[in-house]
Motif scaffolding. Sequence first.
Motif, PDB file in Angstrom:
ATOM      1  N   ARG A  41       0.830  -1.196   0.000  1.00  0.00           N
ATOM      2  CA  ARG A  41       0.000   0.000   0.000  1.00  0.00           C
ATOM      3  C   ARG A  41       0.869   1.253   0.000  1.00  0.00           C
ATOM      4  O   ARG A  41       1.742   1.411   0.847  1.00  0.00           O
ATOM      5  N   THR A 204       1.096   8.699  -6.393  1.00  0.00           N
ATOM      6  CA  THR A 204       0.058   8.288  -5.449  1.00  0.00           C
ATOM      7  C   THR A 204      -1.047   9.335  -5.385  1.00  0.00           C
ATOM      8  O   THR A 204      -2.238   9.025  -5.417  1.00  0.00           O
ATOM      9  N   GLN A 208      -4.991   9.141  -6.009  1.00  0.00           N
ATOM     10  CA  GLN A 208      -5.944   9.586  -4.988  1.00  0.00           C
ATOM     11  C   GLN A 208      -6.939  10.576  -5.574  1.00  0.00           C
ATOM     12  O   GLN A 208      -8.097  10.613  -5.185  1.00  0.00           O
TER      13      GLN A 208
ATOM     14  N   ILE B  55      -3.808  -0.329  -8.995  1.00  0.00           N
ATOM     15  CA  ILE B  55      -4.728   0.601  -8.330  1.00  0.00           C
ATOM     16  C   ILE B  55      -5.308   1.558  -9.365  1.00  0.00           C
ATOM     17  O   ILE B  55      -6.521   1.821  -9.403  1.00  0.00           O
ATOM     18  N   TYR B  66     -11.251   6.225  -3.435  1.00  0.00           N
ATOM     19  CA  TYR B  66      -9.852   5.828  -3.625  1.00  0.00           C
ATOM     20  C   TYR B  66      -9.437   4.693  -2.700  1.00  0.00           C
ATOM     21  O   TYR B  66      -8.769   3.747  -3.113  1.00  0.00           O
ATOM     22  N   GLU B  70      -7.970   1.209  -3.927  1.00  0.00           N
ATOM     23  CA  GLU B  70      -6.646   0.774  -3.506  1.00  0.00           C
ATOM     24  C   GLU B  70      -6.692  -0.668  -2.992  1.00  0.00           C
ATOM     25  O   GLU B  70      -5.863  -1.503  -3.350  1.00  0.00           O
TER      26      GLU B  70
END
Lengths: 246, 196
Positions: A41, A204, A208, B55, B66, B70
């Motif tokens: 993650r 990232t 997002q 993702i 999100y 993920e």
Amino acid sequence: MPRPPAPVPPPPRSGPPVALIGGVVALAVVLVAVVVYVVLRPDPVGTGDNASITGSGSSPSALRDAGGIRVGDAGDDVPAVHIYEDFQCPWCGLLEEVSGEAFTEAALAGDIQLTYTLMSFLDGNLGNDSSLRAANAAMCADEQGAFVDYHATVFAGQPPNEGDGWTDEQLTGFAEDAGVEDIEAFTACVEAGTHNDYVTDMQTRSNQEGVSGSPRVFIDGEELSNEQMQALMSDPTALTGILAGR
Amino acid sequence: MTRSGPEPGAGRHEHGVAMTRGRWADLLGLVCRLALGGVLLVAGLLKVGDPTGSIQSVVAYRLFDYRVSEMIGLMLPVVEIALGLLLIVGLLTRWSAAVGAVLMLVFIAGIASAWARGLSIDCGCFGTGGPVDPSDTAYLTEILRDAALFAAGAWLVVRPRSLLAVDTVLFRRPPAAGSAAPESRHTAPSVPKGAS
């Protein structure tokens, strides 16, 4: 030829219960999935408002929270243009070839507030690390005030085959072409991957924010349409028209 | 079966025909296992090495928050690899196939919804997801492929027995009461089983 007798099945027995094996397998899969999730993650990036450069970014023009690289600083009264692109993306190369100068000139003239988010997702697609290294190198160039020229030089130097990427020597060569003065410091920065964390965070943050590809252009938070993108990729004066039409 | 009337050796022959038919079904089962399992395994392997892209592929559908994207992006490949391996070796075939078939339905729904909303994305099935040129979308092909894989899974749910499956070794079924078929196998059948 007589058929050999079929083997006699073993006497009735209760084999391992299907439910037990199934349960154990399912549990193992879930455990592995959770471990993978925890390990892989990406660290979440804050998505706070970062309208201005605070100096706390990784390089001088880098915004806080991996918000991107700011070109010029035209303030809040002009349209905010945000470009998401990956150095290895051919369409981004075309966008830069046709409209790159229009963007940077407008930004330096104070007509737009321009931000670049340098994505690196193509590394995973293409199986190399050139997007990350080129983005880091662009921020190394930013340390010496040469982001705009370096950025343009990398796009102009895209390999003919998507996925071939660049060597460190090529990235250094771009710096010489872009007028980076202290090549030694630049090379050290490239080799150390000084801004890699920031670059990873920019990717990232793109995910997002739901930006799932490149190139993407947003003006005041609104994504440009396919037609507008095609105009920017074919007509160097398209930006003026798009800004005027707002 | 068209043959009628007992002939010398007829019983054995009939038996052979029945065996062949069952064997064809077993072979089809193997093909279904390898098709569904192979595709799942490859899809999972291609994505697990590229978490960001995985993702991103989920994000591109614009269906989930999100955090949820993920989770799906990181955990789905693990599930796909596990199901793929189970199906390929033929372990827990019925259950793996059931989960695999349900996954295919979910994928079909996802792709259809992207199509209906006019998104221009690759399905991301094999890790190269994300936006594509509107003329490069292949929604129908992707849906047909997943529908075929769903059918493979459904077959295995209905008839999980197949050739070269670990299940056959592990869960060898004892001759059930009332089923004479296994018994007749090791005595040379002299009585034709009829044309039933």
